[in-house]
Design a protein around this motif. Structure first.
Motif, short mmCIF file in Angstrom:
data_model
loop_
_atom_site.label_atom_id
_atom_site.label_comp_id
_atom_site.label_asym_id
_atom_site.label_seq_id
_atom_site.Cartn_x
_atom_site.Cartn_y
_atom_site.Cartn_z
N CYS A 298 0.81 -1.22 0.00
CA CYS A 298 0.00 0.00 0.00
C CYS A 298 0.84 1.27 0.00
O CYS A 298 0.38 2.33 -0.42
CB CYS A 298 -0.94 0.01 1.21
N MET A 299 2.07 1.17 0.46
CA MET A 299 2.90 2.36 0.63
C MET A 299 3.77 2.68 -0.58
O MET A 299 4.30 3.78 -0.70
CB MET A 299 3.80 2.19 1.85
N LYS A 300 3.91 1.71 -1.48
CA LYS A 300 4.87 1.88 -2.57
C LYS A 300 4.60 3.11 -3.43
O LYS A 300 5.52 3.77 -3.89
CB LYS A 300 4.92 0.62 -3.42
N ASP A 301 3.32 3.39 -3.70
CA ASP A 301 2.98 4.53 -4.54
C ASP A 301 2.07 5.53 -3.83
O ASP A 301 1.37 6.31 -4.48
CB ASP A 301 2.30 4.04 -5.84
N PRO A 303 1.13 8.81 -2.54
CA PRO A 303 1.69 10.14 -2.81
C PRO A 303 1.99 10.94 -1.54
O PRO A 303 2.80 11.88 -1.58
CB PRO A 303 0.59 10.81 -3.64
N GLU A 304 1.36 10.57 -0.42
CA GLU A 304 1.57 11.30 0.83
C GLU A 304 2.58 10.63 1.76
O GLU A 304 2.93 11.17 2.80
CB GLU A 304 0.23 11.46 1.57
N GLY A 305 3.02 9.43 1.37
CA GLY A 305 3.99 8.72 2.20
C GLY A 305 3.46 8.35 3.58
O GLY A 305 4.19 8.38 4.57
N ILE A 306 2.20 7.99 3.66
CA ILE A 306 1.57 7.65 4.94
C ILE A 306 2.03 6.25 5.38
O ILE A 306 1.93 5.29 4.59
CB ILE A 306 0.04 7.70 4.82
N PRO A 307 2.50 6.08 6.61
CA PRO A 307 2.94 4.77 7.09
C PRO A 307 1.74 3.90 7.48
O PRO A 307 1.49 3.62 8.67
CB PRO A 307 3.81 5.11 8.30
N ILE A 308 1.00 3.46 6.49
CA ILE A 308 -0.30 2.81 6.71
C ILE A 308 -0.22 1.60 7.64
O ILE A 308 -0.98 1.50 8.60
CB ILE A 308 -0.94 2.43 5.35
N PRO A 309 0.68 0.63 7.41
CA PRO A 309 0.71 -0.53 8.31
C PRO A 309 1.00 -0.17 9.76
O PRO A 309 0.42 -0.76 10.68
CB PRO A 309 1.83 -1.40 7.71
N LYS A 310 1.87 0.80 9.99
CA LYS A 310 2.20 1.19 11.36
C LYS A 310 1.01 1.87 12.03
O LYS A 310 0.78 1.70 13.24
CB LYS A 310 3.42 2.11 11.36
N ILE A 311 0.27 2.63 11.25
CA ILE A 311 -0.94 3.27 11.79
C ILE A 311 -1.96 2.20 12.18
O ILE A 311 -2.56 2.26 13.25
CB ILE A 311 -1.54 4.25 10.77
N PHE A 312 -2.12 1.20 11.33
CA PHE A 312 -3.07 0.13 11.63
C PHE A 312 -2.61 -0.70 12.83
O PHE A 312 -3.44 -1.18 13.61
CB PHE A 312 -3.27 -0.76 10.41
N ASP A 313 -1.31 -0.84 12.99
CA ASP A 313 -0.79 -1.56 14.17
C ASP A 313 -1.16 -0.81 15.44
O ASP A 313 -1.54 -1.40 16.45
CB ASP A 313 0.73 -1.70 14.05
N GLY A 348 -6.83 6.08 -3.71
CA GLY A 348 -7.22 4.70 -3.96
C GLY A 348 -6.10 3.77 -4.35
O GLY A 348 -6.31 2.56 -4.49
N GLN A 349 -4.88 4.30 -4.53
CA GLN A 349 -3.75 3.47 -4.93
C GLN A 349 -3.51 2.34 -3.92
O GLN A 349 -3.24 1.21 -4.30
CB GLN A 349 -2.50 4.33 -5.06
N CYS A 350 -3.63 2.65 -2.65
CA CYS A 350 -3.37 1.66 -1.61
C CYS A 350 -4.36 0.50 -1.67
O CYS A 350 -3.98 -0.67 -1.50
CB CYS A 350 -3.40 2.33 -0.24
N HIS A 357 -7.44 -6.83 0.70
CA HIS A 357 -8.67 -6.12 0.31
C HIS A 357 -9.24 -5.29 1.47
O HIS A 357 -10.45 -5.22 1.66
CB HIS A 357 -9.73 -7.12 -0.19
N ILE A 358 -8.34 -4.65 2.19
CA ILE A 358 -8.75 -3.78 3.29
C ILE A 358 -9.28 -2.46 2.71
O ILE A 358 -8.70 -1.92 1.76
CB ILE A 358 -7.57 -3.50 4.24
N GLN A 359 -10.35 -1.96 3.26
CA GLN A 359 -10.85 -0.65 2.86
C GLN A 359 -10.00 0.42 3.58
O GLN A 359 -10.40 1.00 4.60
CB GLN A 359 -12.34 -0.52 3.22
N ILE A 360 -8.85 0.65 3.00
CA ILE A 360 -7.82 1.44 3.67
C ILE A 360 -8.25 2.90 3.86
O ILE A 360 -8.00 3.49 4.92
CB ILE A 360 -6.50 1.36 2.88
N ILE A 361 -8.88 3.47 2.86
CA ILE A 361 -9.27 4.88 2.96
C ILE A 361 -10.19 5.11 4.15
O ILE A 361 -9.98 6.03 4.95
CB ILE A 361 -9.93 5.35 1.66
N GLU A 362 -11.21 4.27 4.29
CA GLU A 362 -12.13 4.40 5.41
C GLU A 362 -11.43 4.11 6.73
O GLU A 362 -11.67 4.78 7.75
CB GLU A 362 -13.33 3.47 5.22
#
Length: 373
Positions: A298-301, A303-313, A348-350, A357-362
């Motif tokens: 999810c982080m590869k592209d 544009p904001e460089g959000i650390p998504i997995p760490k946030i979910f952790d 929506g890239q993530c 298939h996580i609804q990452i945006i929400e």
């Protein structure tokens, strides 16, 4: 065959969460805790340059160094080159400041603090590795290693590049043993592969494993009614091989007395106890949480460089353990020098890249509401 630290007792006093009075470290209670700890033959004390804005190191001097013969205990501290140092000179000064604060004369164990992610770059850029090796050659450091928060592959690379490191400090507990985010087991196995003994931090996962959610602790209480829930976590860690010590951040005499009750005559887990811990691990896994496997696709592209997995952790700490303050601290650490969940632009890239298939945006919107307010 012996290993470094084999003769050290397997409970270490972490000076990160010392007792407070009126917002300041309670030195008299800290002295009392040090006295109880030393009286039981426990001798390993762990602090860091940044703990309590340096007051932890000062407390170590007053409660320990000034009151006991220097050769009667082991003192460890850590240098966080990534924490505000703008030059090699400033990073190196952290070592001298720690030496002055503690009055220790030398450090038995000295650590490069919190390697992993982009934090390691500071140690490389300022060549802290060579600087600390020089201090070791002068006798100011007896044993040199590092603490680490990242994936096992990163640890493997670091230990390959720096075989001179004598030990590693890792986050290991039964809840994180198979964690995709923490990789406790995999990191432990990497350290063992490189022949490095291990200091364990966060054995009770910041206190979360001292009070388990939804009655899961009944597995422990039914088997051993008089044993604390936290004792299972500490003994799990201490039962591993090639362990120097297991750090416990103790804030009261009561916590220390509980830890000492089972660690002064430590007995490794037996088969039945291991099976009970496996049941608890499975129950924790059943609790609804964001099913992120930390693959980082999810982080590869993003544009904001959000650390998504760490946030979910961080969010999952709240979902599983119902501990909002710990989740917020974890979130602050996750977004240190990174974008916040609220900065998601919903491109929506993530979601396209996520194999779960996580609804990452929400999920990021919910994370922001929960952890940024």
């Amino acid at each position: 065959m012996t290993y470094l630290g084999e003769d050290i007792r397997k409970l270490g006093f972490g000076l990160m969460r010392l007792p407070k009075r009126d917002g300041e470290i309670d030195i008299e209670q800290t002295k009392a805790m040090v006295d109880v700890f030393m009286a039981e033959g426990m001798t390993y004390f762990d602090t860091a340059y940044g703990y309590d804005n340096g007051k932890s190191e000062e407390a170590a001097k007053i409660a320990l160094v000034d009151r006991y013969p220097r050769d009667s205990f082991q003192l460890a501290t850590k240098l966080p080159a990534w924490a505000g140092a703008k030059s090699a000179e400033e990073a190196r000064q952290m070592f001298w400041t720690s030496l002055e604060r503690t009055g220790a004369g030398y450090f038995d164990f000295f650590l490069l603090h919190n390697l992993g992610d982009d934090r390691t770059k500071c140690f490389d850029d300022y060549d802290i590795w060579t600087f600390l090796e020089t201090q070791k050659s002068k006798g100011l450091i007896k044993h040199l290693g590092f603490s680490f928060h990242d994936k096992a592959a990163v640890l493997d690379n670091l230990l390959t590049k720096h075989p001179e490191m004598e030990f590693v400090q890792l986050q290991i507990n039964y809840a994180d043993w198979e964690s995709y985010a923490i990789e406790s087991r995999k990191c432990y196995e990497v350290a063992r592969k490189h022949g490095k003994p291990i200091i364990i931090m966060e054995p009770v996962k910041g206190g979360l494993l001292a009070s388990l959610p939804k009655g899961i602790d009944n597995y422990f209480l039914e088997y051993a009614p008089t044993a604390s829930v936290a004792s299972w976590a500490v003994r799990f860690a201490a039962s591993l091989e090639s362990i120097i010590t297991v750090l416990s951040g103790m804030s009261s005499i009561e916590q220390m007395q509980d830890n000492l009750s089972y660690m002064k005559s430590f007995k490794p887990l037996v088969h039945d106890e291991r099976q009970i811990i496996e049941k608890v691990q499975k129950e924790l896994d059943k609790i609804d949480s964001i099913p992120c496997t930390d693959c980082q696709y999810c982080m590869k592209d993003c544009p904001e460089g959000i650390p998504i997995p760490k946030i979910f952790d961080a969010v999952n700490l709240y979902y599983i353990y119902d501990d909002l303050s710990t989740a917020k601290r974890k979130y602050g650490f996750a977004t240190y020098n990174s974008s916040l969940a609220s900065q998601c632009i919903a491109c929506g890239q993530c979601e396209t890249a996520c194999p779960q298939h996580i609804q990452i945006i929400e999920a990021l919107k919910q994370s922001a509401v929960l952890l940024e307010t």
